[in-house]
Design a protein around this motif. Structure first.
Motif, PDB file in Angstrom:
ATOM      1  N   ALA A  82     -16.476 102.363 -13.586  1.00  0.00           N
ATOM      2  CA  ALA A  82     -15.130 102.462 -14.104  1.00  0.00           C
ATOM      3  C   ALA A  82     -15.142 103.387 -15.316  1.00  0.00           C
ATOM      4  O   ALA A  82     -16.075 103.383 -16.109  1.00  0.00           O
ATOM      5  CB  ALA A  82     -14.608 101.078 -14.525  1.00  0.00           C
ATOM      6  N   SER A  83     -14.143 104.216 -15.415  1.00  0.00           N
ATOM      7  CA  SER A  83     -14.061 105.117 -16.553  1.00  0.00           C
ATOM      8  C   SER A  83     -13.761 104.318 -17.803  1.00  0.00           C
ATOM      9  O   SER A  83     -13.091 103.285 -17.738  1.00  0.00           O
ATOM     10  CB  SER A  83     -12.956 106.146 -16.329  1.00  0.00           C
ATOM     11  OG  SER A  83     -11.694 105.509 -16.291  1.00  0.00           O
ATOM     12  N   PRO A  84     -14.244 104.758 -18.980  1.00  0.00           N
ATOM     13  CA  PRO A  84     -13.980 104.021 -20.209  1.00  0.00           C
ATOM     14  C   PRO A  84     -12.501 103.798 -20.471  1.00  0.00           C
ATOM     15  O   PRO A  84     -12.088 102.743 -20.927  1.00  0.00           O
ATOM     16  CB  PRO A  84     -14.626 104.900 -21.293  1.00  0.00           C
ATOM     17  CG  PRO A  84     -15.693 105.650 -20.576  1.00  0.00           C
ATOM     18  CD  PRO A  84     -15.136 105.912 -19.210  1.00  0.00           C
ATOM     19  N   SER A  85     -11.697 104.784 -20.161  1.00  0.00           N
ATOM     20  CA  SER A  85     -10.265 104.655 -20.439  1.00  0.00           C
ATOM     21  C   SER A  85      -9.630 103.570 -19.593  1.00  0.00           C
ATOM     22  O   SER A  85      -8.666 102.927 -19.981  1.00  0.00           O
ATOM     23  CB  SER A  85      -9.555 105.990 -20.179  1.00  0.00           C
ATOM     24  OG  SER A  85      -9.717 106.377 -18.827  1.00  0.00           O
ATOM     25  N   THR A  86     -10.194 103.358 -18.405  1.00  0.00           N
ATOM     26  CA  THR A  86      -9.648 102.328 -17.522  1.00  0.00           C
ATOM     27  C   THR A  86     -10.294 100.984 -17.816  1.00  0.00           C
ATOM     28  O   THR A  86      -9.622  99.973 -17.920  1.00  0.00           O
ATOM     29  CB  THR A  86      -9.919 102.682 -16.039  1.00  0.00           C
ATOM     30  OG1 THR A  86      -9.302 103.946 -15.786  1.00  0.00           O
ATOM     31  CG2 THR A  86      -9.333 101.634 -15.127  1.00  0.00           C
ATOM     32  N   ALA A  87     -11.620 100.978 -17.977  1.00  0.00           N
ATOM     33  CA  ALA A  87     -12.339  99.713 -18.086  1.00  0.00           C
ATOM     34  C   ALA A  87     -12.046  98.953 -19.362  1.00  0.00           C
ATOM     35  O   ALA A  87     -12.143  97.748 -19.394  1.00  0.00           O
ATOM     36  CB  ALA A  87     -13.856  99.972 -18.005  1.00  0.00           C
ATOM     37  N   ASP A 109     -19.986  84.889 -17.263  1.00  0.00           N
ATOM     38  CA  ASP A 109     -21.065  85.862 -17.106  1.00  0.00           C
ATOM     39  C   ASP A 109     -21.565  85.929 -15.654  1.00  0.00           C
ATOM     40  O   ASP A 109     -22.061  86.967 -15.201  1.00  0.00           O
ATOM     41  CB  ASP A 109     -22.231  85.489 -18.023  1.00  0.00           C
ATOM     42  CG  ASP A 109     -21.770  85.047 -19.413  1.00  0.00           C
ATOM     43  OD1 ASP A 109     -22.049  85.760 -20.386  1.00  0.00           O
ATOM     44  OD2 ASP A 109     -21.142  83.973 -19.514  1.00  0.00           O
ATOM     45  N   MET A 110     -21.435  84.816 -14.924  1.00  0.00           N
ATOM     46  CA  MET A 110     -21.959  84.762 -13.551  1.00  0.00           C
ATOM     47  C   MET A 110     -21.140  85.614 -12.587  1.00  0.00           C
ATOM     48  O   MET A 110     -21.617  85.947 -11.497  1.00  0.00           O
ATOM     49  CB  MET A 110     -21.997  83.319 -13.068  1.00  0.00           C
ATOM     50  CG  MET A 110     -22.915  82.416 -13.860  1.00  0.00           C
ATOM     51  SD  MET A 110     -23.217  80.815 -13.053  1.00  0.00           S
ATOM     52  CE  MET A 110     -21.546  80.214 -12.847  1.00  0.00           C
ATOM     53  N   LEU A 111     -19.925  85.974 -12.951  1.00  0.00           N
ATOM     54  CA  LEU A 111     -19.091  86.764 -12.050  1.00  0.00           C
ATOM     55  C   LEU A 111     -19.658  88.152 -11.791  1.00  0.00           C
ATOM     56  O   LEU A 111     -19.289  88.809 -10.830  1.00  0.00           O
ATOM     57  CB  LEU A 111     -17.672  86.904 -12.625  1.00  0.00           C
ATOM     58  CG  LEU A 111     -16.771  85.686 -12.472  1.00  0.00           C
ATOM     59  CD1 LEU A 111     -15.494  85.876 -13.276  1.00  0.00           C
ATOM     60  CD2 LEU A 111     -16.446  85.435 -11.009  1.00  0.00           C
ATOM     61  N   THR A 112     -20.566  88.592 -12.639  1.00  0.00           N
ATOM     62  CA  THR A 112     -21.124  89.938 -12.473  1.00  0.00           C
ATOM     63  C   THR A 112     -22.343  89.963 -11.574  1.00  0.00           C
ATOM     64  O   THR A 112     -22.994  90.999 -11.446  1.00  0.00           O
ATOM     65  CB  THR A 112     -21.485  90.531 -13.844  1.00  0.00           C
ATOM     66  OG1 THR A 112     -22.470  89.689 -14.485  1.00  0.00           O
ATOM     67  CG2 THR A 112     -20.258  90.637 -14.731  1.00  0.00           C
ATOM     68  N   GLY A 140     -19.672  96.049  -3.906  1.00  0.00           N
ATOM     69  CA  GLY A 140     -19.870  97.179  -2.997  1.00  0.00           C
ATOM     70  C   GLY A 140     -18.840  97.256  -1.888  1.00  0.00           C
ATOM     71  O   GLY A 140     -18.438  98.342  -1.477  1.00  0.00           O
ATOM     72  N   ARG A 141     -18.378  96.088  -1.413  1.00  0.00           N
ATOM     73  CA  ARG A 141     -17.410  96.067  -0.306  1.00  0.00           C
ATOM     74  C   ARG A 141     -15.968  96.008  -0.806  1.00  0.00           C
ATOM     75  O   ARG A 141     -15.040  95.966  -0.019  1.00  0.00           O
ATOM     76  CB  ARG A 141     -17.704  94.872   0.606  1.00  0.00           C
ATOM     77  CG  ARG A 141     -19.056  94.973   1.319  1.00  0.00           C
ATOM     78  CD  ARG A 141     -19.208  93.928   2.398  1.00  0.00           C
ATOM     79  NE  ARG A 141     -19.343  92.590   1.838  1.00  0.00           N
ATOM     80  CZ  ARG A 141     -18.560  91.556   2.139  1.00  0.00           C
ATOM     81  NH1 ARG A 141     -17.543  91.735   2.964  1.00  0.00           N
ATOM     82  NH2 ARG A 141     -18.762  90.372   1.601  1.00  0.00           N
ATOM     83  N   ARG A 142     -15.810  95.961  -2.146  1.00  0.00           N
ATOM     84  CA  ARG A 142     -14.480  95.936  -2.775  1.00  0.00           C
ATOM     85  C   ARG A 142     -13.642  94.776  -2.238  1.00  0.00           C
ATOM     86  O   ARG A 142     -12.507  94.937  -1.813  1.00  0.00           O
ATOM     87  CB  ARG A 142     -13.749  97.274  -2.589  1.00  0.00           C
ATOM     88  CG  ARG A 142     -14.459  98.444  -3.268  1.00  0.00           C
ATOM     89  CD  ARG A 142     -13.606  99.681  -3.310  1.00  0.00           C
ATOM     90  NE  ARG A 142     -13.353 100.192  -1.989  1.00  0.00           N
ATOM     91  CZ  ARG A 142     -14.179 100.989  -1.308  1.00  0.00           C
ATOM     92  NH1 ARG A 142     -15.344 101.342  -1.847  1.00  0.00           N
ATOM     93  NH2 ARG A 142     -13.864 101.437  -0.123  1.00  0.00           N
ATOM     94  N   LYS A 143     -14.251  93.583  -2.286  1.00  0.00           N
ATOM     95  CA  LYS A 143     -13.553  92.379  -1.839  1.00  0.00           C
ATOM     96  C   LYS A 143     -13.770  91.247  -2.846  1.00  0.00           C
ATOM     97  O   LYS A 143     -14.786  91.210  -3.536  1.00  0.00           O
ATOM     98  CB  LYS A 143     -14.047  91.936  -0.460  1.00  0.00           C
ATOM     99  CG  LYS A 143     -13.690  92.891   0.678  1.00  0.00           C
ATOM    100  CD  LYS A 143     -14.158  92.345   2.011  1.00  0.00           C
ATOM    101  CE  LYS A 143     -13.869  93.312   3.153  1.00  0.00           C
ATOM    102  NZ  LYS A 143     -12.422  93.509   3.358  1.00  0.00           N
ATOM    103  N   ALA A 160     -18.473  99.301 -16.630  1.00  0.00           N
ATOM    104  CA  ALA A 160     -18.804 100.447 -17.467  1.00  0.00           C
ATOM    105  C   ALA A 160     -20.308 100.678 -17.483  1.00  0.00           C
ATOM    106  O   ALA A 160     -20.782 101.817 -17.439  1.00  0.00           O
ATOM    107  CB  ALA A 160     -18.279 100.236 -18.881  1.00  0.00           C
ATOM    108  N   GLY A 161     -21.072  99.601 -17.512  1.00  0.00           N
ATOM    109  CA  GLY A 161     -22.520  99.707 -17.504  1.00  0.00           C
ATOM    110  C   GLY A 161     -23.075 100.205 -16.183  1.00  0.00           C
ATOM    111  O   GLY A 161     -24.138 100.815 -16.126  1.00  0.00           O
ATOM    112  N   GLN A 162     -22.317  99.932 -15.105  1.00  0.00           N
ATOM    113  CA  GLN A 162     -22.733 100.378 -13.777  1.00  0.00           C
ATOM    114  C   GLN A 162     -22.180 101.750 -13.440  1.00  0.00           C
ATOM    115  O   GLN A 162     -22.428 102.284 -12.361  1.00  0.00           O
ATOM    116  CB  GLN A 162     -22.246  99.380 -12.717  1.00  0.00           C
ATOM    117  CG  GLN A 162     -22.839  97.988 -12.853  1.00  0.00           C
ATOM    118  CD  GLN A 162     -24.332  97.980 -12.629  1.00  0.00           C
ATOM    119  OE1 GLN A 162     -24.829  98.566 -11.665  1.00  0.00           O
ATOM    120  NE2 GLN A 162     -25.058  97.323 -13.521  1.00  0.00           N
ATOM    121  N   GLY A 163     -21.367 102.324 -14.341  1.00  0.00           N
ATOM    122  CA  GLY A 163     -20.744 103.615 -14.070  1.00  0.00           C
ATOM    123  C   GLY A 163     -19.664 103.530 -13.018  1.00  0.00           C
ATOM    124  O   GLY A 163     -19.338 104.503 -12.360  1.00  0.00           O
TER     125      GLY A 163
END
Length: 310
Positions: free
Chosen positions: A303-308, A150-153, A162-165, A298-301
């Motif tokens: 990732a699309s549902p089909s992908t997430a 859970d802590m990974l989020t 945000g920085r995609r890293k 998904a909760g943050q919007g």
């Protein structure tokens, strides 16, 4: 046969989850609370399968009375030395005095037994109390589960969303053990009912690397997540010691420098679980790191549902 379980720390996040899972079995639960606290009554007062008992950890007689007649004590207390060592020592002494057969300490962590001295304060406190447990005339089972997935989020700054890293220290291919709090609670409840449980039960809802997490994030978001080398675990350990030296929150359970120490333990491989036994209580659909991240995105919007949800 109904199992009588006393839970210390039942009002905390993990403690509430453990109580919830214990209630799915044939159990009678006692919730230990400190004098003057109304939290336990607010949470559990309406449940006729839960008894609330009051005792201070500094009152041996009251503590012994509180645990008398139970089959197993589940400790889910959280804190630093006054809690992990001192309060649990008092709880252990009461259990022995009352003849309670079994004790589950508040470990719920990576493997603290092999870490180098001075590299992780919280792990060393658990190891110190473990020596008391091993010397006591009571059957003990520790549950080791790696880090909470859970802590990974958010809490664990490994993923810079945000920085995609994805950050890593020393090696992007070091195995990292993660288990969600719900999965840990399920196993703790089963261990509480298992009179034949061994000294240590190791579980890992998922075993990943920084490299695989970056790949997962790339797949879930549809945008590349890159690996970011943040230094060696040796350098991070030195930084943690420096930050701790000048910190004003040395008594806090999870200050910034303690988070650094957790990453040192994990990325050095010292705290890696070596004897995972996920099948001990039968087949189970463990929650993966991918599952946790997909729900978060998904909760943050993001990732699309089909992908997430793939």
């Amino acid at each position: 046969m109904t199992t009588s379980v006393l839970v210390a720390g039942a009002t905390g996040d993990l403690g509430q989850r453990i109580v919830r899972d214990l209630l799915t079995h044939d159990t009678r639960i006692r919730v230990l609370t400190r004098p003057g606290s109304g939290t336990a009554a607010a949470l559990y007062g309406a449940n006729d399968r839960i008894d609330i008992v009051t005792a201070a950890y500094t009152d041996p007689a009251a503590l012994t009375t509180a645990v008398t007649g139970t089959d197993v004590i589940v400790s889910v207390v959280s804190g630093t030395r006054p809690v992990i060592v001192d309060a649990q020592r008092a709880l252990l002494a009461a259990a022995v005095a009352a003849g309670v057969p079994r004790f589950i300490p508040s470990d719920y962590s990576s493997d603290y037994r092999q870490i180098a001295l001075g590299t992780n304060r919280n792990f060393e406190l658990r190891r110190e109390f473990a020596a008391d447990l091993d010397a006591a005339p009571i059957k003990v089972t520790s549950v080791l589960n790696g880090a909470f997935a859970d802590m990974l989020t958010g809490t664990a700054p490994m993923i810079a969303f945000g920085r995609r890293k994805v950050m890593y220290w020393s090696s992007a291919d070091q195995i990292l053990d993660f288990t969600t709090k719900d999965d840990v609670a399920r196993v703790v409840a089963l261990v509480a009912l298992d009179a034949d449980a061994p000294r240590v039960v190791e579980i890992a809802g998922d075993r990943v690397t920084a490299r695989s997490v970056a790949q997962t994030m790339s797949e879930l978001t549809g945008t590349p997540f890159k690996l970011q080398f943040a230094g060696t675990t040796g350098t991070l350990s030195l930084l943690a010691k420096a930050v701790r030296r000048f910190s004003k929150t040395t008594d806090a359970a999870f200050p910034a420098w303690q988070g650094m120490q957790y990453f040192v333990s994990m990325f050095s491989g010292q705290a890696q679980l070596r004897h995972v036994d996920n099948d001990r209580y039968g087949d189970y659909d463990w929650t993966s790191v991918r599952d946790v991240l997909a729900v978060h995105l998904a909760g943050q919007g993001s990732a699309s549902p089909s992908t997430a949800l793939k």
